[in-house]
Design an enzyme around this catalytic site. Structure first.
Site, short mmCIF file in Angstrom:
data_model
loop_
_atom_site.label_atom_id
_atom_site.label_comp_id
_atom_site.label_asym_id
_atom_site.label_seq_id
_atom_site.Cartn_x
_atom_site.Cartn_y
_atom_site.Cartn_z
N HIS A 111 11.40 -32.86 -3.92
CA HIS A 111 12.59 -32.83 -3.07
C HIS A 111 13.69 -31.99 -3.69
CE1 HIS A 111 15.64 -35.38 -5.09
NE2 HIS A 111 14.64 -36.11 -5.54
N CYS A 112 14.56 -31.48 -2.83
CA CYS A 112 15.80 -30.82 -3.23
C CYS A 112 16.92 -31.57 -2.52
CB CYS A 112 15.76 -29.33 -2.91
SG CYS A 112 15.22 -28.91 -1.23
N LYS A 113 17.84 -30.87 -1.87
CA LYS A 113 18.89 -31.56 -1.11
C LYS A 113 18.39 -31.92 0.29
CE LYS A 113 22.49 -31.82 -3.89
NZ LYS A 113 23.60 -30.84 -3.78
N THR A 119 12.34 -26.77 -1.72
CA THR A 119 11.10 -27.52 -1.57
C THR A 119 10.06 -26.70 -0.82
OG1 THR A 119 12.24 -29.65 -1.64
CG2 THR A 119 10.08 -29.61 -0.59
#
Length: 207
Positions: A111-113, A119
């Site tokens: 995950h990222c934001k 991602t």
């Protein structure tokens, strides 16, 4: 509006996945940044690891939840939206990819934001390791990014060279045998490689 899943084994508790959650392969998942209310759902995945693709420190409350569930956190600090735009760091993505293809880290969440661009780039590079055709790789990235897909991300995925990863034993196993339901087979074949090496004719005495 988030997806709600009723847990019949726990008094009808509603389990809330993180934003943009989906399964990449058996034992490999992707999403946006998990909030505290998502950890009930994540606990059902029996995660061993999380790949976090942002430079910001992980929230202390989230870290405590990871520690209590014995989940490893692998952080790769890739900048998100910048002005002017900066290219994805190839070496950092390659390092994250090495963690991702190691079955000892599975089940794993990326995950990222928002779970879209950083991602999506990592998943796109994974698909190239899996020998997906390029058009399918780029189509998957665009579908997950929606209207906010980025041309520079498509170019990064297209130009990313996975040959350096093939020097890693796990990536070679993955390339020829696939992912998903064959994970047990992959581990078994890794063990066989060791056994075969031990039984090779020896030119010298001993080890």
């Amino acid at each position: 509006m988030g997806l709600l899943i009723e847990d019949d084994n726990d008094g009808g508790e509603l389990l809330i996945p993180p934003a943009n959650f989906s399964m990449v392969e058996d034992g490999v998942y992707r999403s946006g940044f998990p909030q505290l209310e998502n950890f009930g759902f994540l606990s059902t995945l029996n995660l061993k690891s999380i790949i976090y693709l942002c430079p910001e420190p992980y929230p202390e409350e989230n870290l405590k939840s990871l520690q209590s569930n014995n989940i490893k956190l692998f952080q790769f600090g890739i900048q998100g939206k910048t002005d002017p735009p900066t290219p994805m760091p190839k070496d950092t993505v390659l390092s994250a990819l090495r963690v991702l293809v190691d079955v000892r880290n599975h089940p794993i969440l990326i995950h990222c934001k928002q779970g879209k661009h950083r991602t999506g780039c990592l998943v796109g590079c994974l698909r190239k390791v899996q020998n997906w055709c390029l058009s399918s790789v780029l189509e998957e990235y665009q579908n997950c990014a929606g209207l906010k897909w980025r041309q520079r991300d498509l170019a990064f995925i297209e130009e990313f060279d996975v040959h350096g990863l093939r020097q890693c034993l796990y990536s070679i196993i993955y390339q020829y045998n696939g992912y998903g339901l064959k994970r047990r087979k992959l581990l078994y074949q890794e063990e066989n490689l060791v056994v075969q090496e031990q039984h090779k004719p020896q030119a010298t005495k001993g080890w």
